[in-house]
Design a protein around this motif. Structure first.
Motif, PDB file in Angstrom:
ATOM      1  N   GLY A   1      50.636   7.402 -29.593  1.00 13.24           N
ATOM      2  CA  GLY A   1      49.351   7.181 -28.951  1.00 13.24           C
ATOM      3  C   GLY A   1      49.233   7.624 -27.519  1.00 13.24           C
ATOM      4  O   GLY A   1      48.358   7.139 -26.788  1.00 13.24           O
ATOM      5  N   ARG A   2      50.051   8.572 -27.069  1.00 13.80           N
ATOM      6  CA  ARG A   2      49.989   8.981 -25.668  1.00 13.80           C
ATOM      7  C   ARG A   2      49.541  10.427 -25.479  1.00 13.80           C
ATOM      8  O   ARG A   2      49.515  10.940 -24.374  1.00 13.80           O
ATOM      9  CB  ARG A   2      51.356   8.752 -25.005  1.00 13.80           C
ATOM     10  N   SER A   3      49.207  11.083 -26.557  1.00 15.14           N
ATOM     11  CA  SER A   3      48.659  12.428 -26.470  1.00 15.14           C
ATOM     12  C   SER A   3      47.809  12.673 -27.705  1.00 15.14           C
ATOM     13  O   SER A   3      47.969  11.992 -28.731  1.00 15.14           O
ATOM     14  CB  SER A   3      49.780  13.471 -26.377  1.00 15.14           C
ATOM     15  N   ALA A   4      46.913  13.655 -27.597  1.00 14.33           N
ATOM     16  CA  ALA A   4      46.008  13.933 -28.710  1.00 14.33           C
ATOM     17  C   ALA A   4      46.404  15.169 -29.494  1.00 14.33           C
ATOM     18  O   ALA A   4      46.043  15.314 -30.656  1.00 14.33           O
ATOM     19  CB  ALA A   4      44.581  14.093 -28.194  1.00 14.33           C
ATOM     20  N   ARG A   5      47.199  16.061 -28.863  1.00 13.78           N
ATOM     21  CA  ARG A   5      47.519  17.299 -29.577  1.00 13.78           C
ATOM     22  C   ARG A   5      48.832  17.912 -29.086  1.00 13.78           C
ATOM     23  O   ARG A   5      49.286  17.642 -27.972  1.00 13.78           O
ATOM     24  CB  ARG A   5      46.396  18.320 -29.467  1.00 13.78           C
ATOM     25  N   ASP A   6      49.373  18.771 -29.934  1.00  8.68           N
ATOM     26  CA  ASP A   6      50.613  19.496 -29.639  1.00  8.68           C
ATOM     27  C   ASP A   6      50.246  20.890 -29.151  1.00  8.68           C
ATOM     28  O   ASP A   6      49.951  21.780 -29.955  1.00  8.68           O
ATOM     29  CB  ASP A   6      51.474  19.557 -30.909  1.00  8.68           C
ATOM     30  N   VAL A   7      50.268  21.079 -27.823  1.00  7.69           N
ATOM     31  CA  VAL A   7      49.861  22.375 -27.274  1.00  7.69           C
ATOM     32  C   VAL A   7      50.882  23.468 -27.577  1.00  7.69           C
ATOM     33  O   VAL A   7      50.558  24.659 -27.519  1.00  7.69           O
ATOM     34  CB  VAL A   7      49.610  22.286 -25.753  1.00  7.69           C
ATOM     35  N   ALA A   8      52.129  23.081 -27.915  1.00 11.37           N
ATOM     36  CA  ALA A   8      53.129  24.095 -28.262  1.00 11.37           C
ATOM     37  C   ALA A   8      52.729  24.846 -29.522  1.00 11.37           C
ATOM     38  O   ALA A   8      53.118  26.003 -29.721  1.00 11.37           O
ATOM     39  CB  ALA A   8      54.499  23.440 -28.451  1.00 11.37           C
ATOM     40  N   ALA A   9      51.937  24.195 -30.387  1.00 12.78           N
ATOM     41  CA  ALA A   9      51.487  24.853 -31.621  1.00 12.78           C
ATOM     42  C   ALA A   9      50.553  26.026 -31.323  1.00 12.78           C
ATOM     43  O   ALA A   9      50.403  26.927 -32.155  1.00 12.78           O
ATOM     44  CB  ALA A   9      50.790  23.841 -32.522  1.00 12.78           C
ATOM     45  N   ASP A  10      49.934  26.030 -30.133  1.00 14.10           N
ATOM     46  CA  ASP A  10      49.033  27.128 -29.766  1.00 14.10           C
ATOM     47  C   ASP A  10      49.785  28.386 -29.367  1.00 14.10           C
ATOM     48  O   ASP A  10      49.160  29.427 -29.116  1.00 14.10           O
ATOM     49  CB  ASP A  10      48.134  26.699 -28.589  1.00 14.10           C
ATOM     50  N   LEU A  11      51.127  28.301 -29.283  1.00 15.71           N
ATOM     51  CA  LEU A  11      51.916  29.445 -28.803  1.00 15.71           C
ATOM     52  C   LEU A  11      52.456  30.298 -29.939  1.00 15.71           C
ATOM     53  O   LEU A  11      53.324  31.135 -29.719  1.00 15.71           O
ATOM     54  CB  LEU A  11      53.085  28.931 -27.941  1.00 15.71           C
ATOM     55  N   ARG A  12      51.959  30.091 -31.142  1.00 16.44           N
ATOM     56  CA  ARG A  12      52.425  30.896 -32.269  1.00 16.44           C
ATOM     57  C   ARG A  12      52.169  32.374 -31.987  1.00 16.44           C
ATOM     58  O   ARG A  12      51.060  32.790 -31.696  1.00 16.44           O
ATOM     59  CB  ARG A  12      51.710  30.465 -33.554  1.00 16.44           C
ATOM     60  N   GLY A  13      53.222  33.171 -32.042  1.00 17.80           N
ATOM     61  CA  GLY A  13      53.100  34.602 -31.798  1.00 17.80           C
ATOM     62  C   GLY A  13      53.191  34.996 -30.338  1.00 17.80           C
ATOM     63  O   GLY A  13      53.162  36.190 -30.015  1.00 17.80           O
ATOM     64  N   ALA A  14      53.307  34.014 -29.434  1.00 20.60           N
ATOM     65  CA  ALA A  14      53.332  34.329 -27.999  1.00 20.60           C
ATOM     66  C   ALA A  14      54.720  34.716 -27.511  1.00 20.60           C
ATOM     67  O   ALA A  14      54.857  35.328 -26.451  1.00 20.60           O
ATOM     68  CB  ALA A  14      52.827  33.136 -27.191  1.00 20.60           C
TER      69      ALA A  14
END
Length: 390
Positions: free
Chosen positions: A179-192
């Protein structure tokens, strides 16, 4: 029994400490020195633990009961209250990346093998926490995480960058679950990130090329312990993490055996590695330097109770000009291929590699370690490598 404040005030010290029991698992230890300590026993991760809840009268009975209630709620929600207490004492805000990473590691400490736990902990401490540790996880952005991973990429450690991205993602998903975050921003780095080479680990399988590599290792001019790790790996072809974390207590030089507990192994099964005379010779060369340390490949930076970095030998191979041709893990492929060509049985080789039997029915009846046969095989292998080098 339910304690009262009067009970606590009237409790007199005795020759030995004794316990006063309150409700819901709370109790007070009365020490011979007169100290009265609130305690709570609980089980977490399959282990019995004790949580200190304060000292009477500095901590009131009501405060101790409130603290007990909070601890019980944490256990119920899957959090270790002792770990939460350590985070508070360290002055970490509970929603920072570092605090959540510490919690995440604590949750898995008794599930993972020791080698894997230490590797993940070091990865976070060395490459992530210095830059992201103080950031609230709910405010983290994908570009911030990418900047951290780019630093690892610049070292040429593409596999490490990919693994670090996975670990960051796991920490952030743990933050979501608690309950301390809403999303996994690391998932946005696919292909980066630059893609590491997939498939089999690079491995030399030609005896002449292998001999040239062994000679190059002997002439390596970097760290002595890294050179020794490089020199030993072809004779044992262990998983790289197991090699660099090799402990003197696990080695019997007289019986020429390296024994690893199940907790240190990827497949969570104990494993024994026969040591050839050549491997023993290398260990004897290292012993004057690190024999009094815990680890064979002890690192003398800091406390001296750590081993060299898992990546160090692999980086040395690349600096020697073998990038794309040989890796530390690739020595396992080298050994397997050439021992098969020499006519050794697959089951012996698979045992030596600590591979598990994929057929569950066969695995249930497979209890043999084939140790006598593997001793002969590994001495043959040691002699073979010596001839290749010559």
């Amino acid at each position: 029994m339910t304690l009262t404040v009067k009970d606590l005030r009237d409790a007199e010290p005795r020759d030995k400490q004794y316990k006063l029991t309150d409700r819901d698992g709370l109790y007070v230890l009365v020490h011979p020195n007169g100290g009265k300590y609130f305690r709570y026993d609980y089980r977490f991760g399959g282990k019995r633990k004790t949580l200190a809840l304060g000292t009477f009268p500095e901590t009131s009975l009501r405060q101790a009961r409130d603290a007990l209630h909070e601890a019980k709620q944490q256990v119920k929600s899957g959090l270790d209250p002792a770990l939460s207490r350590r985070i508070e004492k360290a002055g970490l805000t509970k929603n920072t990346f570092e605090a959540i990473a510490v919690e995440f590691l604590g949750q898995h400490e008794h599930e993972w093998s020791e080698t894997h736990y230490v590797r993940v902990k070091r990865m976070l401490e060395a490459d992530v926490i210095p830059w992201l540790g103080n950031r609230p996880v709910s405010a983290l952005t994908a570009p911030e995480v990418l900047e951290v991973l780019r630093r690892i990429e610049k070292r040429g450690a593409l596999e490490s960058a990919a693994r670090t991205k996975q670990i960051i993602g796991q920490v952030l998903r743990y933050a979501i679950a608690t309950g301390r975050s809403a999303r996994d921003v690391a998932a946005d780095l696919r292909g980066a990130l630059k893609a590491p080479t997939r498939g089999s680990f690079a491995a030399i399988e030609d005896p002449k090329e292998l001999g040239a590599l062994l000679r190059a290792i002997d002439n390596y001019e970097g760290s002595f312990l890294v050179r020794m790790a490089l020199a030993l790996q072809p004779y044992v072809f262990a998983r790289p993490g197991n090699l660099v974390s090799m402990m003197w207590d696990d080695i019997d030089l007289d019986t020429r055996l390296w024994e690893l507990d199940a907790e240190k192994m990827k497949m969570r099964r104990p494993h024994a590695v026969p040591l050839s005379t050549q491997a023993i010779s290398i260990l004897n060369e290292i012993r004057p330097l690190t024999g009094s340390s815990r680890f064979v490949f002890a690192s003398f930076h800091g406390t001296g109770d750590k081993h060299i970095c898992r990546e160090a030998p692999g980086m040395a191979i690349r600096r020697m000009g073998y990038k794309g041709r040989q890796t530390m893990h690739g020595f396992r492929t080298t050994g397997s291929t050439l021992l098969h060509e020499a006519g050794f049985r697959s089951d012996m080789i698979e045992k030596q590699l600590a591979h598990s039997e994929r057929n569950k029915s066969k695995a249930a009846y497979d209890r043999s370690t084939l140790l006598p046969e593997r001793r002969q095989m590994m001495q043959h292998w040691g002699n073979f490598l010596e001839k290749c080098k010559e």
